[in-house]
Design a protein around this motif. Structure first.
Motif, mmCIF file in Angstrom:
data_model
loop_
_atom_site.group_PDB
_atom_site.id
_atom_site.type_symbol
_atom_site.label_atom_id
_atom_site.label_comp_id
_atom_site.label_asym_id
_atom_site.label_seq_id
_atom_site.Cartn_x
_atom_site.Cartn_y
_atom_site.Cartn_z
ATOM 1 N N PHE A 257 0.852 -1.184 0.000
ATOM 2 C CA PHE A 257 0.000 0.000 0.000
ATOM 3 C C PHE A 257 0.886 1.232 0.000
ATOM 4 O O PHE A 257 2.057 1.182 0.387
ATOM 5 N N ASN B 110 -0.014 6.066 7.157
ATOM 6 C CA ASN B 110 -0.834 4.914 7.563
ATOM 7 C C ASN B 110 -0.748 4.583 9.048
ATOM 8 O O ASN B 110 -1.419 3.657 9.494
ATOM 9 N N GLU C 41 -7.597 4.016 5.049
ATOM 10 C CA GLU C 41 -8.024 3.150 3.946
ATOM 11 C C GLU C 41 -8.397 3.974 2.719
ATOM 12 O O GLU C 41 -8.103 3.584 1.580
ATOM 13 N N LYS D 220 -5.088 5.118 1.117
ATOM 14 C CA LYS D 220 -4.435 4.090 0.310
ATOM 15 C C LYS D 220 -5.026 4.032 -1.096
ATOM 16 O O LYS D 220 -4.296 3.898 -2.086
ATOM 17 N N GLN E 234 -3.153 5.740 -4.680
ATOM 18 C CA GLN E 234 -2.888 4.764 -5.741
ATOM 19 C C GLN E 234 -3.540 5.204 -7.049
ATOM 20 O O GLN E 234 -2.921 5.172 -8.118
ATOM 21 N N TYR F 263 4.574 -2.906 -6.010
ATOM 22 C CA TYR F 263 4.468 -3.155 -4.580
ATOM 23 C C TYR F 263 5.362 -4.333 -4.163
ATOM 24 O O TYR F 263 5.872 -5.084 -4.996
#
Length: 454
Positions: free
Chosen positions: A41, A47, A101, A104, A108, A120
């Motif tokens: 991620f 995070n 969340e 993330k 992306q 990743y």
């Protein structure tokens, strides 16, 4: 093990806030981009459960736009952030609670929409260098060892791994003893009656409507256990000071930033392991304490610890200019400034456990980060971004934050694209061209309205 090869125009190592800003910016400026990230991620330290700060200067003026502002705007639309909230009785004017969340996903998608590539579960192993030029970076993932070749590399590892391995000079820690700011393991608790808890231990608070429900709630807070001093002593609680912080975008839940892990080095595998162990022990101790003594936490429970310990300081790569603490607190502006910062010098003291804040002065309550602080000495085709930029121990305590890292990443990404298109090295980038491009692409660097409104 065989070594396969892959080419790109700009290789970005590290998918934290700096890497995100760099990847989006470089790809939008028309070059091939590959970002490698050791986890599955993006977001890096974003995070761990912290708010991102800050978009505003020390006098409450918004000074940050560009990709960080775009990110938060998109997150708000998805119910993943409150946007910036003003705080009473705190060391900064605003902060921005987020849902990790949502972060993330949005980060992306921003990279993919721009045309960038992400790899990743991939870790950098070594750097191949000839005459100060990085010829390639060897990485490892489930497919084996891979040599990635690129004319321009951006080190967004936070620890300056690529720059250090390539031979750039660096420093760590404060000058008097080399000690670095302490680490923290942030954690999330559920079943918390937060308004009631803050009646008992609250110090500073920011109330705002929650993203999904609109309920007005304490989305950021600071607390003190000074009224529980005898119980803190009796329980041998680890806090070096009575103050700690928290945030949330969901009622009944709160992230807590309270652990203090000292005497560890984030560039040592042994020390990082020790920090993770100590952090989890401290979290267990504090959750037990809160349930036992603090109103509002009686029925609480541990929901999660951060995916990794939060590291505030390791290597600082020495570049063409070393940003100083005086530059920060006096609000210094530079002709090659590529980002404005209003966050204070925030030193988590390596020995006392105390946190020391020095606000930014100056007419607008912000200072500039010069492009030269992104250009390391002795390495030709490399830029650094994030908390490993060229800065002193004191300056790093302000420049290390996530919003700033993303801003600096955006500048590094555009500079890298300029280098690729013109076949030049980062050291020879026309900083007037760079600044003009940043302004054209929504970054606030000059007098006038801040893009995106106030």
């Amino acid at each position: 093990m065989s070594l396969s090869t892959r080419q790109t125009d700009v290789l970005i190592v590290g998918g934290g806030p700096a890497g995100i800003g760099a990847a989006v910016a470089a790809a939008r400026n028309g070059v091939r981009v590959l970002l490698i990230e050791r986890y599955g991620f993006l977001g890096g330290v974003a995070n761990v459960g912290l708010c991102i700060h800050t978009f505003h200067s020390s006098i409450g003026k918004r000074v940050v736009a560009g990709i960080p502002w775009e990110l938060v705007t998109r997150m708000k639309e998805l119910g993943g952030s409150t946007g910036p909230v003003f705080i009473k009785h705190a060391h900064m004017q605003t902060t921005t609670p987020i849902d990790v969340e949502t972060l993330k996903y949005v980060t992306q998608e921003m990279i993919l929409e721009a045309g960038g590539e992400i790899l990743y579960h991939t870790t950098a192993l070594e750097v191949l260098v000839e005459d100060g030029q990085i010829k390639g970076v060897v990485v490892l993932n489930k497919g084996g060892r891979l040599l990635i070749e690129a004319p321009i590399i951006i080190d967004c590892t936070g620890d300056g791994d690529i720059a250090a391995w390539a031979g750039a000079p660096w420093e760590k820690g404060r000058p008097i003893d080399g000690k670095m700011q302490r680490m923290s393991l942030v954690f999330k608790m559920g079943g918390v009656d937060l308004p009631r808890a803050l009646d008992a231990i609250g110090k500073g608070v920011a109330w705002a409507p929650l993203p999904l429900t609109g309920q007005v709630y304490p989305v950021w807070w600071s607390a003190t256990l000074r009224n529980y001093a005898n119980k803190v002593e009796a329980e041998n609680l680890f806090l070096g000071t009575n103050e700690f912080w928290g945030n949330t975008v969901r009622a009944g839940e709160t992230n807590i930033n309270a652990s203090r892990i000292q005497g560890v080095d984030g560039t040592s595998g042994d020390d990082l392991t020790r920090a993770e162990i100590i952090g989890k022990q401290q979290v267990h101790q504090l959750t037990h304490y809160l349930r036992k003594y603090v109103p509002g936490f009686e029925n609480s429970y541990l929901l999660a610890t951060a995916p990794f310990v939060g590291v505030r300081e390791t290597r600082r790569i020495i570049g063409e200019y070393v940003l100083t603490g005086e530059d920060c607190v006096t609000g210094r502006k530079f002709p090659d400034g590529i980002a404005k910062v209003g966050y204070p010098v925030d030193i988590h003291d390596p020995t006392s456990g105390k946190t020391l804040f020095t606000p930014v002065q100056g007419s607008d309550g912000s200072y500039d980060i010069p492009y030269r602080s992104l250009v390391p000495l002795k390495v030709k085709n490399l830029l650094v971004s994030g908390r490993c930029i060229s800065a002193t121990h004191e300056a790093l305590a302000s420049s290390r934050t996530m919003v700033t890292a993303m801003m600096v990443g955006q500048a590094a990404g555009i500079a890298a694209a300029i280098c690729v298109r013109n076949g030049i090295q980062p050291r020879t980038v026309d900083t007037d061209l760079l600044r003009n491009t940043l302004v054209q692409q929504g970054v606030h660097l000059v007098e006038g309205p801040v893009p995106g409104g106030e």
